[in-house]
Design a protein around this motif. Structure first.
Motif, short mmCIF file in Angstrom:
data_model
loop_
_atom_site.label_atom_id
_atom_site.label_comp_id
_atom_site.label_asym_id
_atom_site.label_seq_id
_atom_site.Cartn_x
_atom_site.Cartn_y
_atom_site.Cartn_z
N THR A 1 39.96 40.47 39.17
CA THR A 1 41.21 39.78 39.47
C THR A 1 42.31 40.84 39.60
OG1 THR A 1 41.88 39.57 37.16
CG2 THR A 1 40.49 37.79 38.07
N GLU A 2 43.45 40.43 40.07
CA GLU A 2 44.57 41.37 40.19
C GLU A 2 44.96 41.91 38.81
OE1 GLU A 2 49.11 41.35 41.90
OE2 GLU A 2 47.62 40.09 42.91
N GLN A 3 44.96 41.04 37.82
CA GLN A 3 45.31 41.47 36.46
C GLN A 3 44.27 42.47 35.92
OE1 GLN A 3 45.90 38.34 33.57
NE2 GLN A 3 45.99 39.78 31.86
N GLU A 4 42.99 42.20 36.16
CA GLU A 4 41.94 43.12 35.71
C GLU A 4 42.06 44.47 36.42
OE1 GLU A 4 38.28 40.07 34.60
OE2 GLU A 4 38.68 40.54 36.72
N THR A 5 42.40 44.44 37.69
CA THR A 5 42.60 45.69 38.44
C THR A 5 43.75 46.48 37.83
OG1 THR A 5 41.76 44.69 40.47
CG2 THR A 5 43.13 46.65 40.71
N ASP B 1 36.55 41.44 45.17
CA ASP B 1 35.52 40.42 44.94
C ASP B 1 35.01 40.45 43.50
OD1 ASP B 1 35.65 39.75 47.65
OD2 ASP B 1 34.07 41.18 48.18
#
Length: 142
Positions: A109-113, A106
């Motif tokens: 984003t997937e990229q930030e993760t 939440d």
């Protein structure tokens, strides 16, 4: 942590090496989280309070580790203090899994993760060679 709890009181076991290993590993782990993970979660309204709780847990655990390091391992109070540390660490890990990392989808984003995971892995490799901040202080990026 569990190994120390099960070995305490055995006459032929020195807790010092296990305690030093535990302390070093937890301090490195905490420093990485404080530098890279918690700041991300502090920026989101969803996880801000949980990140603050996590930082407070780290502060408390650092203080407890410092107190334990200054006590004799044969003192019954050491066991009581270690149990306090153990319970704090267990509660902290559960809170992280449920409240912080459980809500990461939440917040990130997937990229930030993926980027955060890369930073954390690089920091873990790098951090063990640097000085640790005193108990109760949050490390700052260099």
């Amino acid at each position: 942590m569990i190994r120390i709890k099960t070995e305490f009181g055995k006459a032929d076991v020195s807790l010092l090496p296990m305690f030093q290993e535990l302390t070093s590993a937890l301090q490195d782990h905490a420093q990485v989280e404080e530098l890279y993970v918690y700041p991300v979660f502090q920026q989101s309204e969803i996880t801000r309070d949980s990140a603050a709780k996590a930082l407070e847990d780290h502060r408390k655990m650092k203080v407890l580790l410092d107190e334990l390091a200054g006590m004799s391992r044969v003192d019954y109070r050491w066991v009581q203090k270690f149990n306090e540390f153990y319970e704090t660490a267990e509660r902290h890990m559960h809170m992280e899994e449920e409240e912080l990392f459980g809500q990461s989808g939440d917040v990130l984003t997937e990229q930030e993760t993926d980027e955060l995971e890369t930073k954390v892995e690089a920091a873990k490799k790098d951090i063990s060679g640097h000085a640790r901040p005193p108990a109760g202080e949050v490390p700052r990026p260099s």
